[in-house]
Design a protein around this motif. Structure first.
Motif, short mmCIF file in Angstrom:
data_model
loop_
_atom_site.label_atom_id
_atom_site.label_comp_id
_atom_site.label_asym_id
_atom_site.label_seq_id
_atom_site.Cartn_x
_atom_site.Cartn_y
_atom_site.Cartn_z
N SER A 109 0.72 -1.31 -0.01
CA SER A 109 0.02 -0.03 0.08
C SER A 109 0.74 1.22 -0.09
CB SER A 109 -0.95 -0.05 1.27
OG SER A 109 -0.32 0.19 2.46
N ILE A 110 0.18 2.26 -0.40
CA ILE A 110 0.75 3.82 -0.25
C ILE A 110 -0.11 4.68 -0.20
CG2 ILE A 110 0.75 4.10 -2.88
CD1 ILE A 110 3.68 5.28 -2.64
N GLY A 111 0.29 5.86 0.69
CA GLY A 111 -0.67 6.68 0.80
C GLY A 111 -0.14 7.92 1.42
N GLY A 112 -0.93 8.84 2.19
CA GLY A 112 -0.44 10.16 2.61
C GLY A 112 -1.14 10.22 3.98
N ASP A 113 -0.08 10.97 4.99
CA ASP A 113 -0.58 11.57 6.36
C ASP A 113 -0.73 12.81 6.36
OD1 ASP A 113 -0.48 8.56 7.91
OD2 ASP A 113 1.72 8.86 6.95
N LEU A 114 -1.79 13.05 7.23
CA LEU A 114 -1.77 14.43 7.70
C LEU A 114 -2.02 14.44 9.30
CD1 LEU A 114 -1.42 17.68 7.29
CD2 LEU A 114 -3.83 17.74 6.87
N GLN A 115 -1.44 14.86 10.27
CA GLN A 115 -1.26 14.91 11.70
C GLN A 115 -1.35 16.30 12.41
OE1 GLN A 115 1.53 11.90 12.84
NE2 GLN A 115 0.23 10.34 12.17
N ALA A 116 -1.83 16.46 13.55
CA ALA A 116 -1.76 17.54 14.25
C ALA A 116 -1.90 17.37 15.80
CB ALA A 116 -2.78 18.58 13.78
N TYR B 188 -5.10 8.83 3.91
CA TYR B 188 -5.68 8.29 2.73
C TYR B 188 -4.52 7.43 1.96
CZ TYR B 188 -8.46 8.22 -1.66
OH TYR B 188 -8.87 8.03 -2.83
N GLY B 189 -4.96 6.20 1.52
CA GLY B 189 -4.34 5.46 0.74
C GLY B 189 -4.75 4.59 -0.27
N SER B 190 -3.84 3.84 -0.97
CA SER B 190 -4.35 2.74 -1.91
C SER B 190 -3.69 1.53 -1.82
CB SER B 190 -4.61 3.49 -3.13
OG SER B 190 -4.62 2.37 -4.39
N THR B 191 -4.10 0.40 -2.43
CA THR B 191 -3.49 -0.89 -2.36
C THR B 191 -2.71 -0.79 -3.96
OG1 THR B 191 -5.40 -2.06 -3.01
CG2 THR B 191 -4.47 -1.97 -0.55
N SER B 192 -2.78 0.04 -4.64
CA SER B 192 -2.44 -0.02 -6.14
C SER B 192 -0.90 -0.08 -6.32
CB SER B 192 -3.15 1.13 -6.90
OG SER B 192 -2.63 2.22 -6.24
#
Length: 236
Positions: free
Chosen positions: A60-67, A83-87
């Motif tokens: 999988s690959i995706g993006g993080d946003l944290q606070a 938010y990510g995807s297994t593509s």
């Protein structure tokens, strides 16, 4: 001839039933993908931290946003999204293309460890994942221990104990992680590596051969991004 037709018909019905059963199992299959752990390492009230980066795992690959924000000298709140995807992923692709998202909210306690640079934190919270073949809720507790090295580096070890609840299944995951941050006072680069260890089914009607949660479970998670610490006390 009649006996032959009945035998063929029964064989056909049996095959259809088996195919239907297999398809029903496939439709109930679920995926579990761990997310980047939020490790603030707060020292006092009115510290704000923001992190954004990319993450990838077995497939999988995706993006993080944290606070995160310290509302007092010992209490803090955190929020995050993924938010990510297994593509695509770091290793062999073993899943169909599935997109998914995760929202997380938590609160916790932090304190300095004596006169040293050590910091201890413990957070508890809730997360919800959607977009997978089966949505799920998560409830977790996450202790962190870390230290600041010189003026620009921080290292931390954390372990998330994560209870995951699907519609027909429950599981607990133990997820140790190592976090490294380095840079200046205003911006740092952050790297984190974690592994996810399943304790097995708590409830559910599927045996280990089918492993309903683990049509696929991601075992490793690597993330990298930009960490921005903001000391609001200095802006007053």
């Amino acid at each position: 001839m009649r006996v032959f037709k009945q035998t063929v018909l029964r064989s056909y019905i049996k095959r259809i039933s088996i195919m239907g059963f297999v398809l029903s199992l496939a439709s109930c299959s679920t995926y579990y993908i761990p997310t980047t752990q939020n490790v603030p390492l707060f020292e006092e009230k009115n510290e704000l931290q923001v992190y954004g980066g990319i993450a990838m795992g077995d497939a999988s690959i995706g993006g993080d946003l944290q606070a995160a924000y310290s509302i007092s000298n010992h209490i803090a709140v955190r929020a995050g999204g993924y938010y990510g995807s297994t593509s695509s992923g770091a290793f062999t692709i073993i899943l169909d293309d599935v997109t998914f998202s995760n929202l997380e909210l938590s609160t916790g306690y932090f304190t300095k460890l004596g006169q040293s640079n050590g910091i201890f934190e413990v957070y508890g919270g809730w997360a919800y994942a959607s977009g997978l073949s089966s949505n799920f809720n998560q409830f977790f507790i996450q202790p962190n221990i870390g230290t600041k090295i010189g003026q620009g580096a921080e290292i931390a070890f954390s372990t998330r104990i994560n209870y995951v609840n699907w519609e027909y299944q429950e599981r607990v995951y133990i997820e140790p992680a190592f976090t490294l941050r380095a840079g200046g006072d205003r911006v740092k680069l952050q790297f984190q590596l974690l592994t996810s260890l399943s304790t097995g089914n708590i409830t559910g009607n599927y045996d280990s051969e089918y492993n309903a949660v683990g049509d696929w479970e991601e075992k490793f998670h690597l993330s990298a991004g930009v960490f921005i610490p903001i000391d609001l006390n200095k802006k007053r």
